[in-house]
Design an enzyme around this catalytic site. Structure first.
Site, short mmCIF file in Angstrom:
data_model
loop_
_atom_site.label_atom_id
_atom_site.label_comp_id
_atom_site.label_asym_id
_atom_site.label_seq_id
_atom_site.Cartn_x
_atom_site.Cartn_y
_atom_site.Cartn_z
CB SER A 179 -13.11 48.26 -4.65
OG SER A 179 -14.48 48.30 -4.31
CB THR A 199 -15.11 42.54 -4.91
OG1 THR A 199 -13.79 42.50 -5.40
CG2 THR A 199 -15.94 41.50 -5.65
CB THR A 250 -13.39 43.11 -8.34
OG1 THR A 250 -12.63 43.83 -7.37
CG2 THR A 250 -12.46 42.14 -9.06
NE ARG A 268 -4.58 39.82 -7.71
CZ ARG A 268 -5.77 39.97 -7.16
NH1 ARG A 268 -6.68 40.72 -7.71
NH2 ARG A 268 -6.05 39.37 -6.03
CB THR A 308 -15.65 40.10 -1.07
OG1 THR A 308 -14.99 41.36 -1.12
CG2 THR A 308 -16.15 39.85 0.34
N GLY A 309 -12.48 39.75 -0.92
CA GLY A 309 -11.26 39.70 -0.13
C GLY A 309 -10.08 39.28 -0.97
C1 SD4 Z 1 -9.53 40.24 -5.86
N1 SD4 Z 1 -11.34 39.33 -4.58
O1 SD4 Z 1 -9.22 40.76 -6.92
C2 SD4 Z 1 -10.92 40.48 -5.33
C3 SD4 Z 1 -10.93 41.72 -4.57
C4 SD4 Z 1 -11.95 41.78 -3.52
O2 SD4 Z 1 -12.68 42.56 -1.52
O3 SD4 Z 1 -12.89 41.07 -3.46
N2 SD4 Z 1 -11.81 42.59 -2.55
O4 SD4 Z 1 -8.76 39.56 -5.19
#
Ligand code: SD4
Length: 332
Positions: free
Chosen positions: A89, A192, A210, A220, A243-244
């Site tokens: 990731s 991330t 990330t 994107r 994160t997320g």
């Molecule tokens: C995203 N926030 O590209 C990042 C991915 C991430 O846990 O943090 N995943 O949307």
């Protein structure tokens, strides 16, 4: 490692649920008497998202323990995760977009509100180091795509194939799967690294990097390279990172929101919780939508909170090196 494995690892492997540290400087706990006493500042401290934060913190700590600055610490810290080919990731080894390209997002911010970012960057192993160059060597904050890559090469970075065989294999499997026909939030494919540090001088810096949402549309960009969304630092108050699902974080300017809530007197835990509640309030369908916030304040107090169970973060300070399971609003 999938989100569920993360949950298992944090629950079984690293000592179960630990509550975030509550240092004496917490504005919540302040009494009249304490108002007149200078608050204790715990420093240095470094925190970072997920289990991979432990190794990243180790690298950051080698700088912080020698009296080094937080900016160097967060940059060198997250570079460990970027350069780990087994991490799916972040950086090298990250899962690609739906066209099979690994595209990276990163940003960095220091105690003087200086910041740099790169987005949609390809074939460069350490986007955080490029983001730092954007901050230090240009009058800009963000470079994207081909322009970011050209800049990186001009700065002496080397091109690297970031798509490792295992990630390519996973992408090919995904292409053949039904899942690809129903694009949606895949909560398993988000991780991330976000890292926040306060150094011996009491200065705070942060970094976030990330490969983003696995199998995303080509082009994107998520929250991670966006100052105020994936990361924000104000040395008078503290720092936060996210994160997320980036789209949800951007909608509420997440990390900036957390810092502003701390400015109003909330503890890091309370500020992260309130930002999570806002995400929940602003989304009609919250099912499977995971977001976690992590924060540190100027007293070195830390906190984190997520929409769903399973978000954890690594803490390193003079006393301890451990994982902390963040509190959350919902079970999966
Ligand atoms: C995203 N926030 O590209 C990042 C991915 C991430 O846990 O943090 N995943 O949307």
């Amino acid at each position: 490692m999938s989100r569920r494995n993360f949950i298992k690892t944090s629950a079984l492997g690293i000592g179960g649920i630990l509550l975030a540290k509550c240092a004496p400087g917490n504005p919540e706990n302040t009494t009249d008497n304490e108002e007149t006493t200078p608050k204790t500042i715990s420093k240095p401290v470094v925190i970072s998202t997920w289990n991979h934060g432990l190794d990243a913190n180790k690298a950051a700590w080698t700088i912080l323990e020698k009296g080094g600055n937080a900016l160097d610490a967060v940059e060198k810290g997250v570079m460990v995760t970027e350069s780990d080919p087994t991490n799916r990731s972040v950086g090298l080894g990250g899962l690609p977009d739906r066209e099979g390209h690994v595209t990276l997002d990163a940003c960095i911010m220091n105690h003087e509100n200086e910041c740099g970012a790169v987005a949609f960057l390809q074939e460069i192993e350490n986007p955080i180091a490029v983001a730092r160059k954007v901050m230090e060597e240009t009058p800009h904050v963000m470079l994207v795509g081909q322009g970011a890559q050209d800049f990186a090469l001009a700065q002496g970075f080397q091109k690297t194939n970031l798509l490792v065989p295992e990630a390519e294999e996973a992408w090919k499997k995904w292409k053949e799967s039904e899942e690809q026909k129903k694009p949606g939030i895949n909560s398993e494919n988000h991780d991330t690294i976000g890292m926040l540090a306060i150094d011996e001088h009491g200065n705070i810096s942060g970094a976030c990097t990330t490969s983003g949402w696995a199998y995303k549309l080509h082009g994107r960009v998520g929250d991670s390279p966006i100052i105020g969304a994936g990361l924000f630092v104000d040395n008078e108050v503290g720092g936060a990172c996210a994160t997320g699902l980036g789209e949800a974080v951007i909608r509420i300017a997440g990390s900036h929101t957390v810092v502003e809530l701390m400015r109003q007197g909330k503890s890091p835990n309370e500020a992260c919780k309130e930002a999570v509640e806002r995400i929940i309030k602003k989304h009609k369908n919250i099912e499977g939508l995971q977001v976690g916030f992590l924060a540190i304040n100027k007293y070195g107090e830390v906190g984190g909170h997520s929409v769903y169970a399973g978000f954890n973060y690594a803490l390193r300070d003079n006393q301890t090196e451990k994982m902390i399971d963040a509190q959350y609003e919902m079970e999966w």
